[in-house]
Design a protein around this motif. Structure first.
Motif, short mmCIF file in Angstrom:
data_model
loop_
_atom_site.label_atom_id
_atom_site.label_comp_id
_atom_site.label_asym_id
_atom_site.label_seq_id
_atom_site.Cartn_x
_atom_site.Cartn_y
_atom_site.Cartn_z
N GLU A 55 41.56 42.96 22.91
CA GLU A 55 42.49 42.03 23.55
C GLU A 55 43.33 42.74 24.62
N ALA A 56 43.74 43.97 24.34
CA ALA A 56 44.53 44.73 25.31
C ALA A 56 43.72 45.01 26.57
N ASP A 57 42.45 45.36 26.40
CA ASP A 57 41.60 45.60 27.57
C ASP A 57 41.40 44.32 28.36
N ARG A 58 41.17 43.19 27.67
CA ARG A 58 40.97 41.92 28.36
C ARG A 58 42.23 41.53 29.14
N ALA A 59 43.38 41.75 28.53
CA ALA A 59 44.64 41.45 29.23
C ALA A 59 44.78 42.32 30.47
N GLY A 60 44.40 43.58 30.37
CA GLY A 60 44.45 44.48 31.53
C GLY A 60 43.50 44.06 32.62
N VAL A 61 42.29 43.64 32.24
CA VAL A 61 41.31 43.17 33.22
C VAL A 61 41.83 41.91 33.91
N ALA A 62 42.35 40.97 33.13
CA ALA A 62 42.87 39.73 33.72
C ALA A 62 44.02 40.03 34.67
N ALA A 63 44.90 40.94 34.29
CA ALA A 63 46.02 41.29 35.17
C ALA A 63 45.52 41.97 36.44
N GLY A 64 44.54 42.85 36.31
CA GLY A 64 43.97 43.52 37.49
C GLY A 64 43.30 42.53 38.43
N LEU A 65 42.53 41.62 37.87
CA LEU A 65 41.86 40.60 38.70
C LEU A 65 42.89 39.71 39.39
N ALA A 66 43.90 39.28 38.63
CA ALA A 66 44.93 38.42 39.22
C ALA A 66 45.67 39.15 40.34
N ALA A 67 45.95 40.43 40.14
CA ALA A 67 46.64 41.21 41.17
C ALA A 67 45.80 41.33 42.44
#
Length: 190
Positions: free
Chosen positions: A166-178
């Motif tokens: 979940e932490a990795d997915r949250a990081g990926v989503a934040a990176g993509l959104a950024a």
């Protein structure tokens, strides 16, 4: 992907690649499509030979959803152990079925009206086929032929970091959104 996910993807299709095997080899054309009642319907230019060549077997329509490069720097686990690599996330469907080409002005006009209604719906000032002069539309319709794929099977896949923590997915989503890729970010972390 669930059946509902696939139906939503096909219903939301804008343009997709029609691929046919012909005696002259593979042919592919990006076309606008509308999906209803188990068929993808669209049109292609009359001067595109794909519609004139005999089709060997089924046709395939490649429908693409969002896709994006995933940087390993976005993973929380990078700091923990460093055993991470880049990947690519995507949503896609390969739609197979019998293709029929329609050289009927009435059929083509109906699909053009359906495509127009789909894409103009919700606009502040939607354009309608009847907004243009009748002779002009008749000429435009003579320049295209209809295409219909009766869907027999769909192979759909969503690769959206679902194998990560979940932490990795949250990081990926934040990176993509950024990076401005909200659509793929929502696929990763709804």
């Amino acid at each position: 992907m669930s059946d509902d996910d696939v139906t939503a993807m096909l219903t939301g299709v804008g343009a997709a690649d029609l691929v046919t095997a012909t005696p002259e080899g593979l042919r592919a054309t990006l076309l606008p499509f509308v999906y209803a009642d188990g068929t993808l319907r669209g049109h292609l230019a009359r001067n595109n030979d794909q519609w004139r060549l005999p089709v060997l077997g089924e046709a395939m329509v490649i429908v693409r959803g969002p896709d994006a490069y995933v940087s390993p720097s976005w993973y929380a686990t990078k700091a923990e152990h460093g055993r991470v690599v880049p990947t690519w996330n995507y949503v896609t469907a390969h739609v197979y079925g019998e293709v029929t080409f329609h050289d009927s002005a009435e059929w083509v006009e109906r699909v053009v009206r359906d495509l127009t209604a789909k894409h103009e719906n919700g606009r502040a000032r939607p354009w309608a086929v009847d907004d243009a002069p009748e002779r002009f539309i008749a000429g435009q319709l003579r320049a295209i032929v209809g295409v219909e794929v009766a869907v027999s099977r769909v192979e759909a896949k969503r690769k959206a970091s679902q194998n990560r923590s979940e932490a990795d997915r949250a990081g990926v989503a934040a990176g993509l959104a950024a990076e401005g890729d909200a659509a793929m970010a929502r696929e990763v972390y709804p």
